[in-house]
Design a protein around this motif. Structure first.
Motif, mmCIF file in Angstrom:
data_model
loop_
_atom_site.group_PDB
_atom_site.id
_atom_site.type_symbol
_atom_site.label_atom_id
_atom_site.label_comp_id
_atom_site.label_asym_id
_atom_site.label_seq_id
_atom_site.Cartn_x
_atom_site.Cartn_y
_atom_site.Cartn_z
ATOM 1 N N GLY A 16 9.059 12.565 -11.068
ATOM 2 C CA GLY A 16 9.245 13.616 -12.019
ATOM 3 C C GLY A 16 9.403 13.388 -13.328
ATOM 4 O O GLY A 16 9.183 13.602 -14.456
ATOM 5 N N ASP A 17 10.117 12.124 -13.804
ATOM 6 C CA ASP A 17 10.325 11.499 -14.828
ATOM 7 C C ASP A 17 9.168 11.296 -15.810
ATOM 8 O O ASP A 17 8.907 11.542 -17.025
ATOM 9 N N LEU A 18 8.019 10.546 -15.000
ATOM 10 C CA LEU A 18 7.036 10.176 -15.618
ATOM 11 C C LEU A 18 5.994 11.491 -15.822
ATOM 12 O O LEU A 18 5.634 11.395 -16.736
ATOM 13 N N ARG A 19 5.993 12.380 -14.913
ATOM 14 C CA ARG A 19 5.360 13.667 -15.092
ATOM 15 C C ARG A 19 5.794 14.270 -16.329
ATOM 16 O O ARG A 19 5.097 14.814 -17.278
ATOM 17 N N ARG A 20 6.893 14.467 -16.556
ATOM 18 C CA ARG A 20 7.867 15.049 -17.587
ATOM 19 C C ARG A 20 7.452 14.463 -18.769
ATOM 20 O O ARG A 20 6.904 14.951 -19.953
ATOM 21 N N GLU A 21 7.476 13.153 -18.753
ATOM 22 C CA GLU A 21 7.315 12.487 -20.246
ATOM 23 C C GLU A 21 5.751 12.522 -20.625
ATOM 24 O O GLU A 21 5.404 12.837 -21.729
ATOM 25 N N VAL A 22 4.679 12.656 -19.503
ATOM 26 C CA VAL A 22 3.384 12.575 -20.104
ATOM 27 C C VAL A 22 3.232 14.157 -20.617
ATOM 28 O O VAL A 22 2.375 14.492 -21.552
ATOM 29 N N ILE A 74 0.781 -1.109 -0.018
ATOM 30 C CA ILE A 74 -0.014 0.060 0.013
ATOM 31 C C ILE A 74 0.835 1.262 0.069
ATOM 32 O O ILE A 74 0.511 2.298 -0.726
ATOM 33 N N GLY A 75 1.840 1.230 0.866
ATOM 34 C CA GLY A 75 2.815 2.497 0.886
ATOM 35 C C GLY A 75 3.587 2.834 -0.201
ATOM 36 O O GLY A 75 3.602 3.868 -0.839
ATOM 37 N N LEU A 76 3.819 1.768 -1.239
ATOM 38 C CA LEU A 76 4.523 1.964 -2.528
ATOM 39 C C LEU A 76 3.936 2.793 -3.588
ATOM 40 O O LEU A 76 4.204 3.415 -4.421
ATOM 41 N N GLN A 77 2.407 2.518 -3.184
ATOM 42 C CA GLN A 77 1.273 3.089 -4.348
ATOM 43 C C GLN A 77 1.309 4.770 -4.016
ATOM 44 O O GLN A 77 0.704 5.454 -4.800
ATOM 45 N N TYR A 78 2.091 5.347 -2.938
ATOM 46 C CA TYR A 78 1.990 6.607 -2.891
ATOM 47 C C TYR A 78 2.839 7.357 -3.741
ATOM 48 O O TYR A 78 2.981 8.351 -3.877
ATOM 49 N N ILE A 79 3.770 6.461 -4.396
ATOM 50 C CA ILE A 79 4.707 7.108 -5.488
ATOM 51 C C ILE A 79 3.796 7.168 -6.868
ATOM 52 O O ILE A 79 3.185 6.303 -7.289
ATOM 53 N N HIS A 80 4.027 8.308 -7.418
ATOM 54 C CA HIS A 80 3.357 8.476 -8.711
ATOM 55 C C HIS A 80 3.933 7.516 -9.668
ATOM 56 O O HIS A 80 4.992 7.609 -10.083
ATOM 57 N N GLY A 81 2.927 6.804 -10.559
ATOM 58 C CA GLY A 81 3.488 5.856 -11.241
ATOM 59 C C GLY A 81 3.484 4.542 -10.866
ATOM 60 O O GLY A 81 3.629 3.486 -11.801
ATOM 61 N N ILE A 82 3.124 4.146 -9.648
ATOM 62 C CA ILE A 82 3.135 2.794 -9.005
ATOM 63 C C ILE A 82 2.036 2.417 -8.502
ATOM 64 O O ILE A 82 1.581 3.124 -7.631
ATOM 65 N N MET A 111 5.334 16.120 -22.037
ATOM 66 C CA MET A 111 6.001 16.196 -23.374
ATOM 67 C C MET A 111 5.058 15.664 -24.382
ATOM 68 O O MET A 111 5.154 15.940 -25.449
ATOM 69 N N ASN A 112 4.471 14.435 -23.892
ATOM 70 C CA ASN A 112 3.706 13.782 -24.914
ATOM 71 C C ASN A 112 2.462 14.679 -25.319
ATOM 72 O O ASN A 112 1.952 14.660 -26.443
ATOM 73 N N ILE A 113 1.815 15.064 -24.192
ATOM 74 C CA ILE A 113 0.803 16.253 -24.397
ATOM 75 C C ILE A 113 1.106 17.355 -25.316
ATOM 76 O O ILE A 113 0.515 18.027 -26.348
ATOM 77 N N LYS A 114 2.387 17.936 -25.171
ATOM 78 C CA LYS A 114 2.807 19.123 -25.645
ATOM 79 C C LYS A 114 3.063 18.748 -27.138
ATOM 80 O O LYS A 114 2.759 19.313 -28.269
ATOM 81 N N ARG A 115 3.615 17.369 -27.482
ATOM 82 C CA ARG A 115 3.604 17.015 -28.869
ATOM 83 C C ARG A 115 2.406 16.970 -29.674
ATOM 84 O O ARG A 115 2.302 17.447 -30.691
ATOM 85 N N LEU A 116 1.244 16.485 -28.764
ATOM 86 C CA LEU A 116 0.084 16.377 -29.733
ATOM 87 C C LEU A 116 -0.320 17.711 -29.858
ATOM 88 O O LEU A 116 -0.991 17.887 -31.228
ATOM 89 N N MET A 117 -0.277 18.704 -29.236
ATOM 90 C CA MET A 117 -0.661 20.238 -29.206
ATOM 91 C C MET A 117 0.350 20.766 -30.384
ATOM 92 O O MET A 117 -0.445 21.647 -31.258
ATOM 93 N N ASP A 118 1.489 20.418 -30.341
ATOM 94 C CA ASP A 118 2.479 21.001 -31.408
ATOM 95 C C ASP A 118 2.084 20.555 -32.785
ATOM 96 O O ASP A 118 2.182 21.262 -33.973
#
Length: 125
Positions: A68-74, A17-25, A76-83
């Motif tokens: 942070g890496d996952l948030r940045r990746e997401v 349960i504790g590991l699920q506090y990490i964004h992406g897990i 960037m994916n949204i920015k790519r779609l917008m561009d």
């Protein structure tokens, strides 16, 4: 308090349960990590040794994109779609639902609070 991937894990909860506090897990990855490290399901975070915490930390760093890496990746994916100017990118740019939901009614989460329209009450007699 264990600190993994820049997140303080609650000490009184089970490790899964504790590991699920990490964004992406989520539940699946948390169970997978515990199985790899060899932790029993009932083990609480405050019962972990320093060695087990470091093994969990290494497993996450090696195999998963989190925080942070996952948030940045997401982002960037949204920015790519917008561009690109594709349909999904235009929906992101306008702040409307992206995945085909109706917007005539509902969609308030994406569109924000309802705006009053002048003279709307008189139309219904």
């Amino acid at each position: 308090m264990a600190r993994i991937a820049g997140v303080n894990i609650p000490t009184q909860k089970r490790v899964v349960i504790g590991l699920q506090y990490i964004h992406g897990i989520g539940p699946k990855f948390a169970q997978e990590i515990c199985d790899r490290v060899g932790l029993p399901a009932e083990r609480k975070v405050n019962e972990l040794t320093d060695l087990e915490v470091s093994q969990i930390r290494e497993a996450i760093d090696r195999d998963y994109t989190v925080e942070g890496d996952l948030r940045r990746e997401v982002a960037m994916n949204i920015k790519r779609l917008m561009d690109l100017g594709c349909y999904r990118g235009l929906r992101h740019r306008k702040g409307l639902p992206v995945r085909g939901q109706r917007t005539h009614t509902n969609a308030r989460t994406r569109k924000g609070p309802a705006k009053a329209i002048a003279g709307k009450k008189q139309a219904s007699k």
